[in-house]
Write an enzyme that holds these catalytic residues in place. Structure first.
Site, short mmCIF file in Angstrom:
data_model
loop_
_atom_site.label_atom_id
_atom_site.label_comp_id
_atom_site.label_asym_id
_atom_site.label_seq_id
_atom_site.Cartn_x
_atom_site.Cartn_y
_atom_site.Cartn_z
N GLU A 1 -16.61 -0.61 -20.28
CA GLU A 1 -17.67 -1.55 -19.95
C GLU A 1 -18.94 -1.17 -20.71
O GLU A 1 -19.17 0.01 -20.99
CB GLU A 1 -17.93 -1.55 -18.44
CG GLU A 1 -16.71 -2.00 -17.64
CD GLU A 1 -16.98 -2.01 -16.14
OE1 GLU A 1 -18.09 -1.63 -15.72
OE2 GLU A 1 -16.07 -2.40 -15.38
N HIS B 1 -18.74 -6.85 -13.46
CA HIS B 1 -18.70 -5.79 -12.44
C HIS B 1 -19.74 -6.05 -11.36
O HIS B 1 -20.53 -5.18 -10.99
CB HIS B 1 -18.93 -4.42 -13.08
CG HIS B 1 -18.38 -3.28 -12.27
ND1 HIS B 1 -17.93 -2.12 -12.83
CD2 HIS B 1 -18.20 -3.13 -10.92
CE1 HIS B 1 -17.50 -1.30 -11.88
NE2 HIS B 1 -17.66 -1.90 -10.71
N ASP C 1 -13.23 -8.59 -12.86
CA ASP C 1 -14.61 -8.15 -12.62
C ASP C 1 -14.85 -6.75 -13.19
O ASP C 1 -15.99 -6.33 -13.33
CB ASP C 1 -14.92 -8.16 -11.12
CG ASP C 1 -16.37 -7.81 -10.82
OD1 ASP C 1 -17.26 -8.53 -11.30
OD2 ASP C 1 -16.61 -6.80 -10.12
N ASP D 1 0.86 -1.17 0.00
CA ASP D 1 0.00 0.00 0.00
C ASP D 1 0.90 1.23 0.00
O ASP D 1 2.01 1.19 0.54
CB ASP D 1 -0.92 -0.01 1.23
CG ASP D 1 -2.13 0.89 1.06
OD1 ASP D 1 -3.26 0.36 1.01
OD2 ASP D 1 -1.97 2.14 0.97
#
Length: 401
Positions: A259, A282, A254, A171
């Site tokens: 899209e 998604h 996903d 991170d």
């Protein structure tokens, strides 16, 4: 007050609004766009959307009554947050309600990919019986590399460790590891050791295209890859190349850079040709439980802002947590963050000899939000509201009786 809920938002939101006295709620099953969206927003006070409705500056320009926006999802990229802020419109989302749903799907994909199930399933659908233990592995003892150790990443970390996986994460902010997870100094070092890499990062300029050809090349040969975060963070062509050369042995996606706008539009992607790739539309956070939780969480934030003025957890607004005000009137003043405004606000109450029982202020670089509690006198409160509206730099005012 009128509420508009688009994109099939869960009934739980309607129930929560009704419980608080908001009964004028219009629901639409799909997203709206263009002139249709503008017309729908013209007379609403609150609008709820999911990921497909685009609330641009142009769309909000004619929405003179619009007080707040609810994004009934995690992301808020579909809203022009700055434009909303400068119109005095806070935007609320649901950063926690579907984390479990996403984490569960990703964990299932980890197991399926390590067992080679996607390719075996595809072969069997074509009539090919390929019973073999080749390339089928248990998750126990394998290393899961989590990129982005936020709400989803941490929950996935705990669940994966419970199955016996070793967990490492990367991170950009130093995070306290949960359980036995360990933080990696760089993304590259994580990619080199992980048997499965999964992305859980937001869409920002920093994350755009963060997984490209160089990053896929750093992954262990035969490793698996999962993206259930944002479509723009992965170079899909580079992912397809890594699959074609068999450098990575399977993947699950996903989200995608582009899209379909709706269920009647074809999904086009170079990933469609790979039997060892799991593709989902998604829906990582789309479970009945998650949608119900989101419906409650976001509607509750909108109601609290409407009834109380609280902007706690707003994504584009100064955050002010406010107590109840049962025996007082509450005046809300949203203004440009320029010198002298607060002095003029206080001058309104001094000039009208109105005693202030409570005052709350928070600013960001662009706007200020001041909340003033006064004695419950409708005549003086309305007079104060008129004076506050006339102050130069005022964006929006309201009074809560």
């Amino acid at each position: 007050m009128k509420v508009l809920l688009l994109e099939g938002i869960h009934e739980r939101a309607v129930e929560n609004f009704a419980r608080h006295g908001y009964t004028t709620v219009e629901r639409q099953p799909k997203a709206l766009a263009g002139g249709e969206l503008k017309a729908a927003l013209a007379d609403v006070h609150f609008v709820g959307i999911r990921s497909r409705t685009r609330l641009t500056a142009e769309a909000m320009a004619g929405a003179r009554k619009l007080m707040a926006v609810g994004a009934f999802c995690i992301g808020t990229n579909q809203v022009d947050l700055d434009a909303a802020m400068m119109r005095g419109i806070p935007v609320f989302n649901a950063p926690f309600s579907n984390t479990r749903s996403v984490a569960e799907l990703v964990l299932a994909e980890v197991i399926l990919l390590l067992r080679g199930i996607p390719a075996k399933n595809a072969l069997l659908h074509r009539g090919v019986w390929a019973k073999s233990a080749d390339d089928a592995r248990e998750v126990r003892g394998k290393t899961l590399g989590i990129v982005g150790y936020g709400n989803i990443g941490t929950q996935l970390s705990v669940m994966a460790e419970a199955l016996g996986m070793d967990v490492c994460f990367y991170d950009v902010v130093t995070k306290l590891p949960l359980g036995n997870a360990r933080m990696m100094p760089t993304l590259e070092e994580l990619l080199e050791v992980a048997d499965v890499v999964t992305l859980h990062v937001p869409e920002t300029p920093l994350t755009q295209g963060m997984m490209g050809a160089k990053q896929f090349a750093r992954m262990k040969k035969g490793a698996k890859f999962i993206n259930a975060s944002r479509g723009t963070v992965v170079d899909i062509e580079a992912a397809a190349e890594a699959l074609e050369t068999k450098h990575i042995a399977g993947a699950a996606f996903d989200v995608f850079p582009v899209e379909p706008e709706g269920n009647d539009e074809e999904f086009v992607s170079p990933l469609r040709g790979f039997d060892n790739v799991l593709l989902t539309p998604h829906i990582a956070g789309s479970t009945l439980e998650a949608q119900a939780n989101i419906g409650t969480e976001v509607s509750e934030k909108l109601v609290r802002y409407s009834d109380n003025g609280s902007t706690l957890s707003a994504v584009n607004f100064p955050e002010v947590a406010l107590p109840e005000h049962p025996r007082s009137h509450r005046l809300l003043h949203i203004h440009e963050n320029v010198p002298g405004v607060l002095s003029k606000v206080n001058g309104v109450f001094s000039k009208n000899r109105i005693n202030i029982s409570g005052e709350y202020l928070m600013t960001n670089a662009h706007i200020g939000y001041v909340v003033i509690d006064v004695e419950a006198n409708e005549r003086s409160s309305r007079a104060a509201l008129r004076s506050l509206s006339a102050i130069e730099g005022t964006i929006r005012t309201r009074v809560l009786f």
